[in-house]
Motif scaffolding. Structure first.
Motif, short mmCIF file in Angstrom:
data_model
loop_
_atom_site.label_atom_id
_atom_site.label_comp_id
_atom_site.label_asym_id
_atom_site.label_seq_id
_atom_site.Cartn_x
_atom_site.Cartn_y
_atom_site.Cartn_z
N TRP A 304 -67.77 -20.71 116.03
CA TRP A 304 -67.88 -22.16 116.20
C TRP A 304 -68.05 -22.56 117.67
CZ3 TRP A 304 -69.43 -24.00 111.97
CH2 TRP A 304 -69.02 -23.43 110.77
N ARG A 305 -68.27 -21.59 118.53
CA ARG A 305 -68.80 -21.82 119.88
C ARG A 305 -67.90 -22.66 120.78
NH1 ARG A 305 -75.16 -22.96 118.16
NH2 ARG A 305 -75.70 -20.77 117.77
N TYR A 306 -66.62 -22.32 120.80
CA TYR A 306 -65.77 -22.91 121.83
C TYR A 306 -64.63 -21.95 122.15
CZ TYR A 306 -62.81 -24.82 117.94
OH TYR A 306 -62.02 -25.00 116.82
N TRP A 307 -64.09 -22.10 123.35
CA TRP A 307 -63.03 -21.23 123.84
C TRP A 307 -61.69 -21.69 123.26
CZ3 TRP A 307 -62.88 -16.75 126.46
CH2 TRP A 307 -61.61 -16.32 126.95
N VAL A 308 -60.85 -20.72 122.89
CA VAL A 308 -59.50 -21.04 122.43
C VAL A 308 -58.50 -20.22 123.24
CG1 VAL A 308 -60.14 -21.74 120.10
CG2 VAL A 308 -59.67 -19.34 120.56
N THR A 309 -57.34 -20.80 123.48
CA THR A 309 -56.30 -20.12 124.25
C THR A 309 -55.44 -19.21 123.38
OG1 THR A 309 -54.60 -21.83 123.94
CG2 THR A 309 -56.17 -22.15 125.77
N ASP A 310 -55.63 -19.26 122.07
CA ASP A 310 -54.79 -18.56 121.10
C ASP A 310 -53.36 -19.09 121.11
OD1 ASP A 310 -56.57 -16.83 119.77
OD2 ASP A 310 -56.58 -15.47 121.48
N GLY A 311 -53.21 -20.33 121.56
CA GLY A 311 -51.89 -20.96 121.48
C GLY A 311 -51.43 -21.15 120.06
N LEU A 312 -52.38 -21.42 119.16
CA LEU A 312 -52.07 -21.54 117.75
C LEU A 312 -52.26 -20.16 117.13
CD1 LEU A 312 -51.27 -23.38 115.44
CD2 LEU A 312 -53.67 -23.97 115.12
N GLY A 313 -51.28 -19.30 117.37
CA GLY A 313 -51.36 -17.90 116.97
C GLY A 313 -50.61 -17.62 115.70
N LEU A 314 -50.44 -16.34 115.43
CA LEU A 314 -49.80 -15.94 114.17
C LEU A 314 -48.39 -16.52 114.05
CD1 LEU A 314 -49.79 -14.30 111.55
CD2 LEU A 314 -48.95 -12.35 112.89
N MET A 315 -47.59 -16.46 115.10
CA MET A 315 -46.23 -16.99 115.03
C MET A 315 -46.25 -18.47 114.69
SD MET A 315 -42.93 -16.98 115.19
CE MET A 315 -42.44 -15.37 115.78
N GLU A 316 -47.11 -19.23 115.35
CA GLU A 316 -47.16 -20.67 115.11
C GLU A 316 -47.61 -20.97 113.67
OE1 GLU A 316 -46.90 -19.88 119.25
OE2 GLU A 316 -48.41 -19.17 117.84
N LEU A 317 -48.56 -20.19 113.18
CA LEU A 317 -49.04 -20.41 111.81
C LEU A 317 -47.96 -20.07 110.79
CD1 LEU A 317 -52.67 -19.04 112.18
CD2 LEU A 317 -51.97 -21.43 112.01
N LEU A 318 -47.23 -19.00 111.03
CA LEU A 318 -46.15 -18.66 110.12
C LEU A 318 -45.02 -19.68 110.18
CD1 LEU A 318 -45.98 -14.78 110.55
CD2 LEU A 318 -46.98 -16.07 108.66
N ARG A 319 -44.75 -20.21 111.36
CA ARG A 319 -43.74 -21.27 111.47
C ARG A 319 -44.21 -22.53 110.76
NH1 ARG A 319 -41.53 -22.50 117.22
NH2 ARG A 319 -40.06 -23.67 115.92
N LEU A 320 -45.51 -22.81 110.83
CA LEU A 320 -46.06 -23.96 110.13
C LEU A 320 -45.85 -23.83 108.63
CD1 LEU A 320 -47.87 -26.53 110.00
CD2 LEU A 320 -49.85 -24.99 109.90
N THR A 321 -46.23 -22.68 108.07
CA THR A 321 -46.06 -22.51 106.62
C THR A 321 -44.59 -22.51 106.24
OG1 THR A 321 -46.21 -20.09 106.87
CG2 THR A 321 -48.24 -21.28 106.36
N GLU A 322 -43.75 -21.93 107.06
CA GLU A 322 -42.32 -21.93 106.78
C GLU A 322 -41.78 -23.36 106.74
OE1 GLU A 322 -38.80 -19.19 108.46
OE2 GLU A 322 -39.57 -20.60 109.96
N HIS A 323 -42.20 -24.19 107.69
CA HIS A 323 -41.72 -25.57 107.75
C HIS A 323 -42.23 -26.38 106.55
CE1 HIS A 323 -39.62 -28.63 109.98
NE2 HIS A 323 -40.67 -29.44 109.96
N LEU A 324 -43.39 -26.00 106.04
CA LEU A 324 -43.95 -26.68 104.87
C LEU A 324 -43.43 -26.09 103.56
CD1 LEU A 324 -47.67 -26.94 106.04
CD2 LEU A 324 -46.10 -28.87 105.71
N ASN A 325 -42.63 -25.02 103.66
CA ASN A 325 -42.17 -24.29 102.48
C ASN A 325 -43.35 -23.80 101.66
OD1 ASN A 325 -40.11 -23.19 100.88
ND2 ASN A 325 -40.13 -24.94 99.50
N ALA A 326 -44.39 -23.33 102.35
CA ALA A 326 -45.60 -22.82 101.72
C ALA A 326 -45.70 -21.31 101.93
CB ALA A 326 -46.84 -23.50 102.31
N GLN A 327 -46.18 -20.61 100.92
CA GLN A 327 -46.44 -19.18 101.08
C GLN A 327 -47.65 -19.00 101.98
OE1 GLN A 327 -46.86 -18.19 96.78
NE2 GLN A 327 -45.49 -16.51 97.26
N PRO A 328 -47.55 -18.18 103.02
CA PRO A 328 -48.75 -17.90 103.81
C PRO A 328 -49.60 -16.83 103.14
CG PRO A 328 -46.85 -16.80 104.78
CD PRO A 328 -46.33 -17.59 103.60
N LEU A 329 -50.90 -17.08 103.06
CA LEU A 329 -51.87 -16.08 102.63
C LEU A 329 -52.70 -15.75 103.86
CD1 LEU A 329 -53.37 -14.36 100.51
CD2 LEU A 329 -54.77 -16.38 100.01
#
Length: 687
Positions: A304-329
């Motif tokens: 998608w042709r833009y630079w990312v800092t990887d700030g939204l990484g695996l830990m953040e994504l897993l914390r997001l799903t945990e906070h939503l009480n959603a199973q991560p796939l």
């Protein structure tokens, strides 16, 4: 495909639906889920991820979109999507190699460039490679001011939403012998917040932070980092600012609110094309996305042709799903990148290791290498990841293609984690429902035996009229003429984890077409175990895909009518379907549908969608139940006879969930609906 409106059909005779007390298929808890491709449309950085500073680490070096100009015209956006689809189908002659210097489409870095940062007061600022304070992302910004008040300014992602009701957490790393720095929040040329002067910097790198409180609101603000000390060489790195009310200190609150309201039971992430990139350098690498955010090296998102800092990484994504009480796939990279052949199997062990290590990082104890890393990253308990998806839309089959790469990843995963749920890459469904399962690993072929998979992931994009017609797509899924298999192997259950009326008007007409499709998936709950719309987020100033669920700029947000359509259907979901027969007086293509289900011990749920019928009324009767049903006076409803009705940033609630009256006559319920509408009601079985 450009949208062509179909003529609505005027129906004078009544349509009927009969709900029988005959138990059908169990409806899986994941049926209404979400897919979050984290970096498309600036939906992660510049979107849900709350960081307000664009290119905070100065590592972009001119690569990708880094301007505050308006997004490209829709035609060029559509061309990029068509280009990506073509790249997926046509592999390069040479296989990808883990040692490539630059991936296809990956631009070279331009040392010195600090965009979208700009200089303040005429100072000359440039990026330089110092290897400090962080070896993993060595570029910093350097300048020497000739006068106090000079420095650098960041516009945010097309403006910063500076609100008076919250403070902003600002921080940076700096070095400069004796230099005194301070920060300002700007609204145009007006200063709306200024930090105290920081302690003088030294010849060693130090971290500085402050809380900035705007005195007046600004929807398009910016951040300045200035010096009060001229004639001193100044070096800055990792200039960061989050709103103080960010959810978990990470996520933009107004965008997170939509996720919380929808409450997905499962969330697929992080992609998508973003997972693959155009080669091993530009793919998503989860190991580079963990640890302190200051140390993450970032990467060029070549899909998608833009630079990312990887700030939204695996830990953040897993914390997001945990906070939503959603199973991560979580999606696993197989060695396939867009426009490339697979990394050869004899070079692919690292992808197997990545999958195994991801499970250990997510779930392992402190006595494991990667479990200890998770603890060090601030999460001592397991995330209980139990699902993985291997690959994404992978069409190159056989031993050297997806089949072989799937097997070398799947086998050790199941050996160590026998209860793990594995989703295979599936099919992209044509309008006519046709498909070829030849050589897909779940069913075998191409000199390979069938491989274990618990489901496969099918993706369905179409125009509104065709999407509505797919209401019966899965009616005959297990018939030999529909899902062709090798050696009699049955096709697996389906996860439809990407669907949408892609590139269509953002209207209620598209939303109801998708509602029709979803009613069809629920009617076939024995086949379809999960669904998810795609894409989820778009920053409208950085848009790259034309039709997205949650649309926003720096300060405002609206959801497509499709969000309301899905939410109505999701809020009332039964434990199993009930036999539902419909009788329509229409001619030709089916334009309305209904499904019923049973929940708990005494609740019957009825869902109806009408696509393009004028004067539409349906009589719904109930047969075979042990006692009479009590009906509500209204149904939850989203509808309009205006096909063009839509939400916008200025008017976000034009299309929303309302109610519509029900006419009850004994054990028959009549409902009259607009030309484009979805309705749901729940009846109670009397004791």
């Amino acid at each position: 495909m450009m949208f062509q409106a179909a003529l609505a059909v005027a129906v004078l005779a009544q349509n009927t639906a009969t709900v029988h007390n005959t138990k059908g298929a169990a409806i899986k808890t994941n049926h209404f889920s979400m897919f979050y491709e984290t970096e498309i449309n600036f939906g992660g950085e510049g979107g849900l991820y709350g960081e307000l500073v664009w290119n905070r680490d100065f590592e972009a070096l001119g690569r990708g979109k880094l301007s505050v100009d308006d997004p490209p015209a829709r035609a060029s956006r559509d061309e990029r999507v068509a280009e990506l689809r073509q790249m997926r189908r046509q592999a390069a002659e040479e296989p990808a190699s883990v040692g490539d210097q630059l991936d296809p489409g990956e631009p070279a870095a331009v040392p010195g460039v600090i965009a979208p940062w700009t200089a303040v007061g005429g100072v000359s600022a440039k990026s330089v490679n110092t290897t400090q304070p962080f070896m993993s992302n060595p570029w910093v910004v350097s300048f020497t001011a000739s006068a106090a008040g000079q420095g650098i300014e960041n516009p945010g992602y097309w403006g910063m939403n500076l609100r008076t009701e919250t403070a902003f957490d600002f921080s940076f790393y700096g070095m400069g012998n004796g230099a005194v720095m301070y920060a300002q929040l700007m609204c145009g040329t007006q200063v709306i917040s200024e930090s105290p002067k920081f302690e003088p910097m030294t010849s060693q790198w130090q971290m500085f932070n402050a809380s900035l409180q705007p005195t007046s609101p600004c929807f398009g603000g910016s951040l300045r980092v200035l010096t009060a000390t001229p004639n001193v060489a100044i070096y800055l790195d990792h200039v960061s600012m989050f709103p103080g009310d960010a959810v978990l200190g990470l996520f933009r609150p107004d965008l997170f609110a939509f996720l919380k309201e929808y409450a997905p039971p499962m969330m697929r992430l992080p992609g998508g094309n973003y997972l693959e990139g155009t080669g091993p350098r530009t793919r998503w690498q989860w190991k580079r996305s963990i640890g302190p955010k200051e140390t993450r090296s970032g990467h060029y998102n070549s899909a998608w042709r833009y630079w990312v800092t990887d700030g939204l990484g695996l830990m953040e994504l897993l914390r997001l799903t945990e906070h939503l009480n959603a199973q991560p796939l979580v999606s696993i990279y197989t060695g396939f990148s867009l426009g490339r052949q697979y990394v050869p199997l004899n070079e692919s062990q690292q992808f197997v290791d990545d999958a195994m290590d991801l499970m250990e990082y997510s779930n392992g104890g402190v006595n494991t290498v990667w479990g200890q890393r998770r603890v060090e990253d601030g999460h001592p308990t397991s995330f209980n990841v139990s699902m993985l998806e291997i690959g994404n839309e992978e069409t190159q089959q056989g031993q050297e293609g997806y089949g072989g790469h799937y097997k070398i990843i799947m086998d050790p995963l199941r050996q160590k984690y026998p209860d793990i749920f594995i989703v295979a890459s599936g099919l992209e469904i044509a309008t006519n429902g046709g498909r070829s399962t030849s050589c897909l690993p779940c069913v075998g072929g191409c000199d390979m035996a069938p491989q274990h998979c618990d489901a496969w992931d099918e993706h369905t994009y179409d125009n509104a009229t065709s999407m509505a017609s797919l209401v019966d797509l899965y009616d005959n899924y297990y018939s030999p003429s529909f899902c062709q298999t090798v050696n009699g192997t049955q096709c697996p259950p389906v996860y439809v984890l990407e669907f949408a009326c892609a590139f269509q008007p953002l209207t209620i007409q598209s939303a109801v077409a998708e509602g029709m499709f979803l009613i069809g998936t629920e009617r076939n709950a024995d086949v379809v175990h999960a669904t998810a719309f795609a894409p989820l987020f778009v920053n409208v100033r950085g848009q790259q895909w034309g039709y997205n669920l949650i649309n926003f700029n720096a300060s405002h947000v609206f959801a497509l009518p499709s969000y309301s359509s899905q939410l109505i259907l999701k809020r009332s979901i039964g434990d199993h379907t009930l036999q539902t027969n419909i009788s329509s007086h229409e001619q030709g293509v089916q334009r309305w549908s209904a499904i019923a289900s049973f929940k708990g011990t005494n609740t019957v749920i009825v869902k109806v969608a009408n696509f393009e019928f004028l004067n539409f009324t349906v009589d719904i009767s109930f047969e075979g139940f042990p006692s009479p049903l009590t009906f509500p006076s209204t149904a939850n409803y989203m509808g309009s006879s205006d096909a063009s009705m839509a939400n916008t940033l200025d008017n976000p609630n034009v299309v929303s969930i309302t109610s519509v009256p029900l006419k009850v006559n004994g054990q028959t319920v009549s409902i009259t609906m607009d030309t484009y509408a979805v309705a749901v009601f729940e009846a109670t079985l009397n004791a």
